[in-house]
Design a protein around this motif. Structure first.
Motif, mmCIF file in Angstrom:
data_model
loop_
_atom_site.group_PDB
_atom_site.id
_atom_site.type_symbol
_atom_site.label_atom_id
_atom_site.label_comp_id
_atom_site.label_asym_id
_atom_site.label_seq_id
_atom_site.Cartn_x
_atom_site.Cartn_y
_atom_site.Cartn_z
ATOM 1 N N LEU A 144 -11.229 9.058 7.341
ATOM 2 C CA LEU A 144 -9.652 9.181 7.168
ATOM 3 C C LEU A 144 -9.092 8.289 7.826
ATOM 4 N N ARG A 145 -8.020 7.581 7.315
ATOM 5 C CA ARG A 145 -7.306 6.425 7.998
ATOM 6 C C ARG A 145 -6.015 6.409 7.608
ATOM 7 N N ASN A 146 -5.147 6.060 8.773
ATOM 8 C CA ASN A 146 -3.859 6.209 8.904
ATOM 9 C C ASN A 146 -3.825 4.472 8.555
ATOM 10 N N LEU A 192 0.935 -1.314 0.130
ATOM 11 C CA LEU A 192 0.014 -0.008 -0.085
ATOM 12 C C LEU A 192 0.835 1.327 0.027
ATOM 13 N N GLY A 193 1.889 1.155 0.482
ATOM 14 C CA GLY A 193 2.916 2.441 0.479
ATOM 15 C C GLY A 193 3.080 2.534 2.106
ATOM 16 N N ALA A 194 4.296 3.199 2.403
ATOM 17 C CA ALA A 194 4.486 3.605 3.729
ATOM 18 C C ALA A 194 4.025 4.925 3.973
ATOM 19 N N ASN A 195 3.541 5.180 5.375
ATOM 20 C CA ASN A 195 3.331 6.553 5.775
ATOM 21 C C ASN A 195 2.202 7.195 4.887
ATOM 22 N N LEU A 196 1.068 6.147 4.644
ATOM 23 C CA LEU A 196 -0.171 6.460 3.898
ATOM 24 C C LEU A 196 -1.180 6.892 4.614
ATOM 25 N N LEU A 197 -1.795 7.923 4.129
ATOM 26 C CA LEU A 197 -3.315 8.240 4.528
ATOM 27 C C LEU A 197 -4.075 8.330 3.526
ATOM 28 N N VAL A 198 -5.475 7.660 3.849
ATOM 29 C CA VAL A 198 -6.527 7.577 2.792
ATOM 30 C C VAL A 198 -7.822 8.355 3.246
ATOM 31 N N MET A 220 2.690 10.733 12.157
ATOM 32 C CA MET A 220 1.612 10.316 11.249
ATOM 33 C C MET A 220 0.431 10.852 12.074
ATOM 34 N N ARG A 221 0.104 10.863 13.281
ATOM 35 C CA ARG A 221 -1.108 11.260 13.847
ATOM 36 C C ARG A 221 -1.087 13.045 13.759
ATOM 37 N N ALA A 222 -0.141 13.708 14.010
ATOM 38 C CA ALA A 222 -0.256 14.996 13.657
ATOM 39 C C ALA A 222 -0.600 15.213 12.328
ATOM 40 N N ALA A 223 -0.019 14.549 11.492
ATOM 41 C CA ALA A 223 -0.356 14.916 9.958
ATOM 42 C C ALA A 223 -2.019 14.513 9.788
ATOM 43 N N GLU A 224 -2.256 13.521 10.396
ATOM 44 C CA GLU A 224 -3.510 13.066 10.145
ATOM 45 C C GLU A 224 -4.839 14.276 10.643
ATOM 46 N N GLU A 225 -4.524 14.828 11.991
ATOM 47 C CA GLU A 225 -4.975 15.946 12.312
ATOM 48 C C GLU A 225 -5.094 17.054 11.727
ATOM 49 N N GLU A 226 -3.963 17.286 10.954
ATOM 50 C CA GLU A 226 -3.905 18.513 10.293
ATOM 51 C C GLU A 226 -4.632 18.243 9.003
ATOM 52 N N VAL A 227 -4.415 17.277 8.230
ATOM 53 C CA VAL A 227 -5.466 16.971 7.211
ATOM 54 C C VAL A 227 -6.974 17.083 7.401
ATOM 55 N N ARG A 228 -7.474 16.504 8.777
ATOM 56 C CA ARG A 228 -8.564 16.550 9.157
ATOM 57 C C ARG A 228 -9.172 17.895 8.997
ATOM 58 N N ALA A 229 -8.372 18.766 9.715
ATOM 59 C CA ALA A 229 -8.743 20.205 10.125
ATOM 60 C C ALA A 229 -8.793 20.872 8.570
ATOM 61 N N LEU A 230 -7.966 20.423 7.869
ATOM 62 C CA LEU A 230 -8.159 21.110 6.515
ATOM 63 C C LEU A 230 -9.351 20.879 5.634
ATOM 64 N N SER A 255 3.269 18.578 5.948
ATOM 65 C CA SER A 255 3.691 17.413 6.154
ATOM 66 C C SER A 255 3.211 16.353 5.107
ATOM 67 N N ILE A 256 2.425 16.877 4.071
ATOM 68 C CA ILE A 256 1.887 16.000 3.056
ATOM 69 C C ILE A 256 2.844 16.213 1.672
ATOM 70 N N VAL A 257 3.444 15.272 1.274
ATOM 71 C CA VAL A 257 4.336 15.376 0.234
ATOM 72 C C VAL A 257 3.687 15.031 -0.978
ATOM 73 N N ALA A 258 2.751 14.246 -1.127
ATOM 74 C CA ALA A 258 2.222 14.045 -2.499
ATOM 75 C C ALA A 258 0.758 13.405 -2.005
ATOM 76 N N ALA A 259 -0.150 13.734 -3.198
ATOM 77 C CA ALA A 259 -1.556 13.279 -3.032
ATOM 78 C C ALA A 259 -1.842 13.003 -4.303
ATOM 79 N N SER A 260 -3.068 11.916 -4.230
ATOM 80 C CA SER A 260 -3.541 11.524 -5.419
ATOM 81 C C SER A 260 -5.049 11.366 -5.118
ATOM 82 N N ALA A 261 -5.960 11.752 -6.143
ATOM 83 C CA ALA A 261 -7.454 11.741 -6.189
ATOM 84 C C ALA A 261 -7.558 10.526 -7.102
#
Ligand SMILES: Nc1ncnc2c1ncn2[C@@H]1O[C@H](COP(=O)(O)OP(=O)(O)O)[C@@H](O)[C@H]1O
Ligand SMILES: [Mg+2]
Lengths: 255, 438
Positions: free
Chosen positions: B295-297, B84-90, B268-278, B125-131
């Protein structure tokens, strides 16, 4: 009470006031009620008496299979009445040999392995054990039957295996409880002849029997009644080999 | 009559006549002899020994098989996580509600392509994204055709998932922006459509639209649900939207899911919260409103799965412990029977000079040998069972040799522990009572 024919030097067995009590219901029963006896080295003693008179109890105490309730027992000068079970085991291993009425051979082991058994507990190496056991079986006339198992041997042959086993550690005293009790007359005489030969070669024998015919081959007879020694008499032993020769011709022991 | 009787008086029977003297010290059997003697005692009652060892056999076999299968399953999960890839948020859309009323058609989509862009632009903290949008469609190459999943994704999708391009190249940002009809095939699709040639450069049709194959992905295997992750065709997101999955929604900006890669070393957790807030901010959610997205880590998911496989292992371990206990009680029972049966033998051994500890050792060794035989057979059966299970269920199997060693040691200890009481009983027998026993 001392024997007239007691040899000078330390006695083999010397007891004073030897008692053994067993629990029986509420109270106790005195299987042995104070026995004083002295047996010199090289003696051939028969213990007689009616059933329940304490003969076996006496033999077991002398054989260090059991510890007396009271009194003293010196074996070759050493007080053994209060020794621990393991010290008694050591004495049995070094000084004593047992022959039982029912032979008590290990059924799954052949004659050789049965005779080897006492040497295992003296740490004798396997090779030496085999040699010694084979020689001992040859000496009791079973040199051809080393690998027979007990159920492949006649009663007399089984008792010879048991005698070889009793002798293999070089004991000073051979203890036998009714050794001919399970044997016919001829075979019993053969065992007595073997005992007499053994005794002449220097092994002392204490034999329990209720049979006067058997007791006459001993040089001394102890009589027990109700746990007490009531008779102690030296006698000229009958010659078992001669008695055997005098028997009417009978079929030889099964080959 | 036997010869020695005639020789009586010449001391042929003197205890040590013509023989080497007995050693002065004393000792018991050496270990090899004790083992041989224990084996022959057990062999005297083979069926009983086998039945007794059965409990320990089953326990050990169960331990080894379950540990091996568990370890294999864990390894597989790890590989899936890696695929799935390391450090992945979906992120994927949630149910869109306002109060208790579900929004009707035409309501704003809960997750859009612009959300993905916004996250990668605004969350450091998010370096790449894909829709991503996915749809099952028919793919045709020459006279071959194959029903597969078409995934429209942004060019960074390969970075987000750490996917390897086996042949050719991934599509570029340029191609994505221009809506070019280029495709990267999953390994399974490549195999099905192009069994004999290199697909790169070939033309295929996806739902009647011609595409050029520019790359083939490396094999990733099954995912945790057992689905083939290689049965996919990757095409640029807007190409998919406009040319393939249109059907009246050509201008829709909604996506099936967004995948995000968190920078190496970020929490990861901090990144997750930033993404959620955004995303909440972008969706204009009031503070009391619940998320309209999920949102899942993915490493959390892995950890959960690992924890549950650990729980399963614990459960199996306790099953094994119970069967070892039962096996041990079986050993104790049979040793007690054996001591009773061999009371006369014990009496005789004591009479000819065995000490209590010799008898104790004899019966302890017998119990340990019995348990170890069960354990050894259990090891063999356990390894066989592991491979059988693995082959039947298609799981990987990892024989854990430390577990095997532990199982053998535990079975020996079981014999020692449960054999002790019967052995002690044997050792404490009274010689006379034992000799008279019948
Ligand atoms: N283990 C025992 N427990 C209780 N009583 C016993 C035990 N052994 C022997 N006795 C009793 O001690 C007495 C002597 O027994 P024993 O020495 O065997 O006699 P014998 O061998 O002369 O027939 C008998 O009354 C017998 O019942
Ligand atoms: Mg008696």
């Amino acid at each position: 009470m001392r024997d007239a024919d007691a040899a000078p030097g330390p006695l083999l067995v010397e007891t004073e006031g030897l008692t053994k009590h067993y629990a029986a219901g509420e109270g106790t029963v005195a299987a042995l009620a104070g026995v004083d006896v002295a047996i010199p080295p090289g003696a051939f003693v028969a213990a007689m008496g009616p059933s329940g008179s304490g003969k076996s109890t006496f033999l077991n105490l002398i054989g260090c299979l059991d510890r007396p309730t009271g009194g003293s027992y010196r074996l070759m000068g050493e007080e053994v009445a209060r020794l621990s079970p393991d010290r008694l085991a050591e004495i049995r291993s070094r000084r004593l040999g047992f022959v039982f009425q029912s032979f008590n051979l290990l059924p799954r082991a052949d004659a050789l392995a049965n005779v080897e058994l006492p040497m295992i507990y003296r740490g004798v190496r396997r090779r030496q054990r085999r040699e010694r056991a084979a020689a001992m079986l040859a000496a009791v006339g079973l040199g051809e039957r080393l690998h027979h198992r007990p159920n492949q041997l006649s009663g007399g042959q089984q008792q010879r295996v048991a005698i070889a086993r009793a002798l293999v550690n070089g004991p000073d005293l051979l203890l036998a409880d009714e050794p001919t009790g399970a044997l016919d007359t001829r075979t019993g005489l053969e065992i007595m002849a073997l005992f007499q030969a053994l005794n002449r070669s220097g092994v002392a024998i204490l034999m329990v029997t209720h049979d006067a015919e058997v007791a006459r081959f001993a040089a001394r007879v102890l009589r027990f009644r109700d746990g007490r020694l009531v008779g102690d008499r030296a006698q000229v032993p009958a010659d078992a080999a001669a008695a055997l020769a005098a028997l009417p011709a009978a079929p030889a022991e099964a080959a | 009559m036997s010869p020695p009787l005639r020789e009586a008086g010449t001391r042929p029977l003197a205890p040590a006549a013509g023989l080497p003297p007995l050693p002065a010290g004393r000792g018991g059997m050496d270990l090899a002899e004790a083992l041989a003697s224990a084996l022959s005692a057990l062999a005297a009652n083979t069926l009983r020994a086998v039945l007794t060892a059965l409990g320990i056999f089953i326990g050990v076999a169960a331990v080894i098989a379950t540990v091996a299968v568990g370890a294999g399953a864990r390894q597989q999960v790890m590989q899936q996580i890696e695929s799935l890839g390391a450090n992945l948020l979906v992120i994927w859309p949630g149910t869109v509600r306002q109060g208790a009323v579900r929004l009707g058609a035409g309501a704003r989509p809960s997750l859009t392509w612009d959300d993905a862009q916004g996250v990668v632009e605004e969350v450091p903290s998010i370096v790449a994204a894909s829709a991503n949008i996915r749809q099952g469609l028919q793919v045709i190459a020459g006279n071959q055709n194959w029903a597969t999943t078409i995934q429209g994704a942004d060019p960074d999708v390969f970075v987000v998932h750490d996917w390897v391009i086996e042949e050719g190249r991934p599509f570029t940002a340029e191609e994505a922006r221009a809506g070019r009809k280029v495709a990267v095939l999953g390994a399974t699709v490549a195999e099905m459509l192009f069994p004999y040639e290199n697909p790169v450069g070939a033309r295929i049709r996806i739902a009647a639209t011609p595409f050029e194959v520019i790359g083939v992905l490396g094999r990733k295997g099954q995912n945790a649900q057992g689905m083939d992750q290689d049965d996919v065709v990757m095409i640029p997101f807007w190409t998919a939207r406009r040319s393939v999955m249109g059907a009246g929604r050509v201008w829709s900006r909604s996506v099936n899911f967004v995948s995000l890669k968190v920078a190496e070393g970020e929490d990861m957790r901090a990144a997750e919260e930033e993404v959620r807030a955004l995303i909440r901010q972008r969706h204009r959610l009031a503070p009391n409103e619940p998320d309209d997205f999920n949102l899942r880590n993915m490493s959390d998911v892995a950890a959960t799965r690992d924890a549950s496989s650990r729980t399963l292992s614990m459960l199996l371990a306790s099953v094994a412990a119970v069967s070892l206990l039962v096996g041990g009680i079986g050993v104790m029972n049979i040793m007690l029977v054996s001591v009773t049966e061999r009371t006369r033998e014990i009496g005789l051994r004591l009479a000819v000079g065995a000490r209590r500890r010799d008898i104790l050792a004899q019966f302890l060794i017998e119990a340990v040998v019995l348990a170890l035989l069960g354990g050894a057979a259990g090891v063999v059966a356990g390894i066989g069972l592991s491979h059988l299970l693995g082959a039947a269920a298609g799981w990987p199997v990892l024989i854990q040799w430390d577990a095997v060693a532990l199982a053998v040691a535990v079975s020996a200890l079981t014999g020692l522990f449960f054999g002790f009481w019967p052995a002690r009983r044997a050792a404490r027998l009274d010689p006379i009572a034992a000799l008279r026993h019948d």
